[in-house]
Design a protein around this motif. Sequence first.
Motif, PDB file in Angstrom:
ATOM      1  N   GLN A  92     126.062  34.582  61.594  1.00 17.69           N
ATOM      2  CA  GLN A  92     125.634  34.273  60.228  1.00 17.69           C
ATOM      3  C   GLN A  92     126.569  34.927  59.211  1.00 17.69           C
ATOM      4  N   ASN A  93     126.948  36.147  59.512  1.00 16.54           N
ATOM      5  CA  ASN A  93     127.880  36.834  58.605  1.00 16.54           C
ATOM      6  C   ASN A  93     129.218  36.103  58.534  1.00 16.54           C
ATOM      7  N   VAL A  94     129.640  35.655  59.713  1.00 17.00           N
ATOM      8  CA  VAL A  94     130.905  34.906  59.742  1.00 17.00           C
ATOM      9  C   VAL A  94     130.777  33.627  58.932  1.00 17.00           C
ATOM     10  N   LYS A  95     129.623  32.968  59.118  1.00 20.73           N
ATOM     11  CA  LYS A  95     129.408  31.725  58.375  1.00 20.73           C
ATOM     12  C   LYS A  95     129.401  31.986  56.875  1.00 20.73           C
ATOM     13  N   ALA A 101     131.885  30.564  54.326  1.00 19.52           N
ATOM     14  CA  ALA A 101     131.391  29.776  53.185  1.00 19.52           C
ATOM     15  C   ALA A 101     131.905  30.360  51.878  1.00 19.52           C
ATOM     16  N   GLY A 102     131.867  31.678  51.768  1.00 19.35           N
ATOM     17  CA  GLY A 102     132.362  32.330  50.547  1.00 19.35           C
ATOM     18  C   GLY A 102     133.853  32.081  50.350  1.00 19.35           C
ATOM     19  N   SER A 103     134.551  32.191  51.472  1.00 24.23           N
ATOM     20  CA  SER A 103     136.004  31.944  51.399  1.00 24.23           C
ATOM     21  C   SER A 103     136.283  30.504  50.985  1.00 24.23           C
ATOM     22  N   GLY A 104     135.497  29.595  51.552  1.00 22.94           N
ATOM     23  CA  GLY A 104     135.679  28.181  51.215  1.00 22.94           C
ATOM     24  C   GLY A 104     135.408  27.924  49.744  1.00 22.94           C
ATOM     25  N   VAL A 105     134.339  28.587  49.251  1.00 23.99           N
ATOM     26  CA  VAL A 105     133.997  28.407  47.835  1.00 23.99           C
ATOM     27  C   VAL A 105     135.118  28.942  46.956  1.00 23.99           C
ATOM     28  N   LEU A 106     135.649  30.098  47.322  1.00 26.27           N
ATOM     29  CA  LEU A 106     136.745  30.680  46.534  1.00 26.27           C
ATOM     30  C   LEU A 106     137.968  29.776  46.557  1.00 26.27           C
TER      31      LEU A 106
END
Length: 230
Positions: free
Chosen positions: A196-199, A203-208
Amino acid sequence: MGFVMRNFNMFKAVWLIVTCCFLFPSTLLALEGKYYVVPKAELPIRSGKGTNYKILAIVKEGTSVEVLREDGPWANVRLADGKEGWILSRYLSSEEPPRKQVKMLRDQLSLLKNELSSTQTRLAKLREQLKACEAEKEGCLAKQSDITNKYNLLLTDSKNVTTLKAKYEKQLLEIDRLKNELTILRRENSQLKNDQNVKWFLAGSGVLILGWIVGYLLGRRRKRRFSTLL
Protein backbone atom coordinates in the motif's frame (compact mmCIF):
# COMPACT_ATOMS: atom_id res chain seq x y z
CA MET A 1 1.21 -146.30 106.18
CA GLY A 2 0.70 -143.56 108.76
CA PHE A 3 2.37 -141.07 106.42
CA VAL A 4 -0.01 -142.01 103.62
CA MET A 5 -3.01 -141.61 105.89
CA ARG A 6 -1.83 -138.19 107.02
CA ASN A 7 -1.40 -137.08 103.40
CA PHE A 8 -4.82 -138.49 102.55
CA ASN A 9 -6.43 -136.61 105.45
CA MET A 10 -4.67 -133.41 104.38
CA PHE A 11 -5.88 -133.92 100.82
CA LYS A 12 -9.44 -134.39 102.10
CA ALA A 13 -9.18 -131.19 104.13
CA VAL A 14 -7.91 -129.20 101.16
CA TRP A 15 -10.58 -130.70 98.92
CA LEU A 16 -13.25 -129.79 101.47
CA ILE A 17 -12.04 -126.19 101.68
CA VAL A 18 -11.94 -125.84 97.89
CA THR A 19 -15.42 -127.37 97.61
CA CYS A 20 -16.76 -124.92 100.18
CA CYS A 21 -15.21 -122.04 98.28
CA PHE A 22 -16.98 -123.11 95.10
CA LEU A 23 -20.27 -124.04 96.75
CA PHE A 24 -20.50 -121.08 99.12
CA PRO A 25 -18.55 -118.24 97.50
CA SER A 26 -20.94 -115.59 98.76
CA THR A 27 -20.28 -116.62 102.33
CA LEU A 28 -16.54 -115.98 102.04
CA LEU A 29 -16.13 -113.25 99.43
CA ALA A 30 -19.47 -111.57 98.84
CA LEU A 31 -18.90 -108.59 101.14
CA GLU A 32 -15.25 -107.87 100.57
CA GLY A 33 -14.48 -104.23 99.79
CA LYS A 34 -15.94 -100.86 100.73
CA TYR A 35 -19.47 -100.79 102.20
CA TYR A 36 -21.75 -98.36 104.01
CA VAL A 37 -23.91 -98.76 107.09
CA VAL A 38 -27.59 -98.76 106.08
CA PRO A 39 -30.14 -96.42 107.72
CA LYS A 40 -30.36 -97.07 111.44
CA ALA A 41 -29.83 -94.88 114.46
CA GLU A 42 -26.64 -96.54 115.73
CA LEU A 43 -24.94 -99.91 115.26
CA PRO A 44 -22.36 -101.54 117.51
CA ILE A 45 -19.08 -102.95 116.28
CA ARG A 46 -18.34 -106.00 118.45
CA SER A 47 -15.20 -107.93 119.16
CA GLY A 48 -16.79 -111.21 118.06
CA LYS A 49 -19.60 -112.79 116.06
CA GLY A 50 -22.43 -112.41 118.52
CA THR A 51 -24.40 -109.92 120.56
CA ASN A 52 -22.69 -111.12 123.72
CA TYR A 53 -19.27 -109.84 122.59
CA LYS A 54 -17.79 -106.56 123.72
CA ILE A 55 -18.78 -103.39 121.85
CA LEU A 56 -15.69 -101.79 120.37
CA ALA A 57 -17.35 -98.82 118.63
CA ILE A 58 -20.70 -97.36 117.65
CA VAL A 59 -21.21 -96.40 113.99
CA LYS A 60 -23.91 -94.21 112.50
CA GLU A 61 -25.78 -94.35 109.25
CA GLY A 62 -23.58 -93.74 106.25
CA THR A 63 -20.34 -94.71 107.98
CA SER A 64 -17.88 -96.17 105.50
CA VAL A 65 -16.31 -99.49 106.51
CA GLU A 66 -14.00 -101.95 104.79
CA VAL A 67 -15.33 -105.51 104.80
CA LEU A 68 -12.52 -107.97 105.39
CA ARG A 69 -14.58 -111.18 105.31
CA GLU A 70 -18.05 -112.54 106.01
CA ASP A 71 -19.03 -115.41 108.22
CA GLY A 72 -22.72 -116.25 108.25
CA PRO A 73 -24.83 -113.24 109.25
CA TRP A 74 -21.74 -111.41 110.52
CA ALA A 75 -19.08 -109.45 108.67
CA ASN A 76 -15.60 -108.60 109.85
CA VAL A 77 -15.01 -104.89 109.11
CA ARG A 78 -12.30 -102.27 109.54
CA LEU A 79 -13.17 -98.68 110.44
CA ALA A 80 -11.47 -95.56 109.14
CA ASP A 81 -9.45 -95.26 112.37
CA GLY A 82 -8.08 -98.81 111.90
CA LYS A 83 -10.29 -100.59 114.44
CA GLU A 84 -11.57 -104.02 113.42
CA GLY A 85 -14.70 -105.77 114.63
CA TRP A 86 -17.85 -107.61 113.69
CA ILE A 87 -21.20 -106.24 112.53
CA LEU A 88 -24.38 -107.82 111.20
CA SER A 89 -23.98 -107.96 107.42
CA ARG A 90 -27.64 -107.13 106.78
CA TYR A 91 -26.87 -103.58 107.88
CA LEU A 92 -24.24 -103.16 105.17
CA SER A 93 -24.84 -101.98 101.62
CA SER A 94 -22.57 -101.33 98.67
CA GLU A 95 -24.64 -98.26 97.80
CA GLU A 96 -24.21 -94.98 99.58
CA PRO A 97 -27.04 -94.20 102.04
CA PRO A 98 -29.89 -91.98 100.82
CA ARG A 99 -28.93 -89.10 103.10
CA LYS A 100 -25.40 -89.13 101.78
CA GLN A 101 -26.69 -89.41 98.22
CA VAL A 102 -29.08 -86.51 98.86
CA LYS A 103 -26.23 -84.46 100.31
CA MET A 104 -24.05 -85.34 97.35
CA LEU A 105 -26.87 -84.43 94.96
CA ARG A 106 -27.41 -81.16 96.82
CA ASP A 107 -23.71 -80.41 96.60
CA GLN A 108 -23.78 -81.22 92.90
CA LEU A 109 -26.89 -79.05 92.49
CA SER A 110 -25.19 -76.19 94.31
CA LEU A 111 -22.13 -76.64 92.11
CA LEU A 112 -24.33 -76.70 89.01
CA LYS A 113 -26.11 -73.54 90.19
CA ASN A 114 -22.76 -71.83 90.68
CA GLU A 115 -21.64 -72.98 87.26
CA LEU A 116 -24.96 -71.81 85.80
CA SER A 117 -24.56 -68.41 87.45
CA SER A 118 -20.99 -68.18 86.19
CA THR A 119 -22.12 -69.27 82.73
CA GLN A 120 -24.91 -66.68 82.74
CA THR A 121 -22.41 -64.01 83.78
CA ARG A 122 -20.06 -65.04 80.98
CA LEU A 123 -23.02 -65.14 78.60
CA ALA A 124 -24.01 -61.60 79.60
CA LYS A 125 -20.42 -60.45 79.02
CA LEU A 126 -20.36 -62.21 75.67
CA ARG A 127 -23.64 -60.53 74.73
CA GLU A 128 -22.17 -57.14 75.65
CA GLN A 129 -19.08 -57.96 73.61
CA LEU A 130 -21.34 -59.06 70.75
CA LYS A 131 -23.24 -55.76 70.91
CA ALA A 132 -19.94 -53.88 70.91
CA CYS A 133 -18.75 -55.95 67.95
CA GLU A 134 -22.01 -55.31 66.10
CA ALA A 135 -21.71 -51.56 66.78
CA GLU A 136 -18.11 -51.65 65.59
CA LYS A 137 -19.23 -53.62 62.55
CA GLU A 138 -21.87 -50.99 61.76
CA GLY A 139 -19.23 -48.28 62.11
CA CYS A 140 -16.89 -50.19 59.81
CA LEU A 141 -19.69 -50.68 57.27
CA ALA A 142 -20.47 -46.95 57.39
CA LYS A 143 -16.78 -46.13 56.89
CA GLN A 144 -16.61 -48.65 54.07
CA SER A 145 -19.65 -47.06 52.42
CA ASP A 146 -18.12 -43.59 52.79
CA ILE A 147 -14.80 -44.79 51.36
CA THR A 148 -16.63 -46.48 48.48
CA ASN A 149 -18.53 -43.27 47.71
CA LYS A 150 -15.31 -41.26 47.81
CA TYR A 151 -13.62 -43.81 45.59
CA ASN A 152 -16.46 -43.67 43.07
CA LEU A 153 -16.31 -39.87 43.19
CA LEU A 154 -12.58 -40.01 42.56
CA LEU A 155 -13.18 -42.34 39.64
CA THR A 156 -15.72 -39.90 38.23
CA ASP A 157 -13.36 -36.99 38.82
CA SER A 158 -10.52 -38.90 37.22
CA LYS A 159 -12.70 -39.53 34.17
CA ASN A 160 -13.60 -35.84 34.12
CA VAL A 161 -9.94 -34.93 34.50
CA THR A 162 -9.09 -37.20 31.59
CA THR A 163 -11.81 -35.57 29.51
CA LEU A 164 -10.71 -32.09 30.55
CA LYS A 165 -7.11 -32.96 29.81
CA ALA A 166 -8.07 -34.13 26.33
CA LYS A 167 -10.05 -30.93 25.79
CA TYR A 168 -7.16 -28.87 27.14
CA GLU A 169 -4.70 -30.56 24.81
CA LYS A 170 -7.12 -30.02 21.94
CA GLN A 171 -7.43 -26.34 22.87
CA LEU A 172 -3.65 -26.06 23.01
CA LEU A 173 -3.45 -27.47 19.50
CA GLU A 174 -6.14 -25.03 18.40
CA ILE A 175 -4.26 -22.15 20.04
CA ASP A 176 -1.06 -23.20 18.28
CA ARG A 177 -2.95 -23.32 15.00
CA LEU A 178 -4.45 -19.88 15.63
CA LYS A 179 -1.03 -18.54 16.58
CA ASN A 180 0.38 -19.83 13.32
CA GLU A 181 -2.50 -18.30 11.39
CA LEU A 182 -2.06 -15.03 13.29
CA THR A 183 1.63 -15.00 12.42
CA ILE A 184 0.79 -15.61 8.78
CA LEU A 185 -1.87 -12.88 8.86
CA ARG A 186 0.55 -10.46 10.45
CA ARG A 187 3.07 -11.21 7.76
CA GLU A 188 0.44 -10.77 5.08
CA ASN A 189 -0.78 -7.57 6.74
CA SER A 190 2.75 -6.25 6.88
CA GLN A 191 3.21 -7.16 3.24
CA LEU A 192 -0.06 -5.45 2.38
CA LYS A 193 1.02 -2.35 4.25
CA ASN A 194 4.27 -2.31 2.35
CA ASP A 195 2.43 -2.80 -0.93
CA GLN A 196 0.00 0.00 0.00
CA ASN A 197 2.84 2.35 0.81
CA VAL A 198 4.43 1.58 -2.52
CA LYS A 199 1.13 2.20 -4.25
CA TRP A 200 0.68 5.51 -2.46
CA PHE A 201 4.23 6.44 -3.29
CA LEU A 202 3.72 5.57 -6.92
CA ALA A 203 0.39 7.37 -6.96
CA GLY A 204 1.98 10.46 -5.42
CA SER A 205 4.85 10.29 -7.84
CA GLY A 206 2.44 9.91 -10.73
CA VAL A 207 0.44 12.90 -9.56
CA LEU A 208 3.59 15.00 -9.28
CA ILE A 209 4.79 13.95 -12.70
CA LEU A 210 1.36 14.53 -14.16
CA GLY A 211 1.21 17.95 -12.54
CA TRP A 212 4.64 18.82 -13.85
CA ILE A 213 3.66 17.68 -17.37
CA VAL A 214 0.41 19.63 -17.23
CA GLY A 215 2.26 22.69 -15.97
CA TYR A 216 4.87 22.32 -18.62
CA LEU A 217 2.29 22.05 -21.40
CA LEU A 218 0.30 24.98 -20.09
CA GLY A 219 3.46 27.05 -19.91
CA ARG A 220 4.36 26.37 -23.53
CA ARG A 221 0.83 27.19 -24.65
CA ARG A 222 0.96 30.52 -22.93
CA LYS A 223 4.30 31.28 -24.53
CA ARG A 224 2.85 30.54 -27.96
CA ARG A 225 -0.12 32.78 -27.39
CA PHE A 226 2.14 35.52 -26.21
CA SER A 227 4.36 35.16 -29.30
CA THR A 228 1.34 35.32 -31.58
CA LEU A 229 0.15 38.51 -29.99
CA LEU A 230 3.49 40.17 -30.61
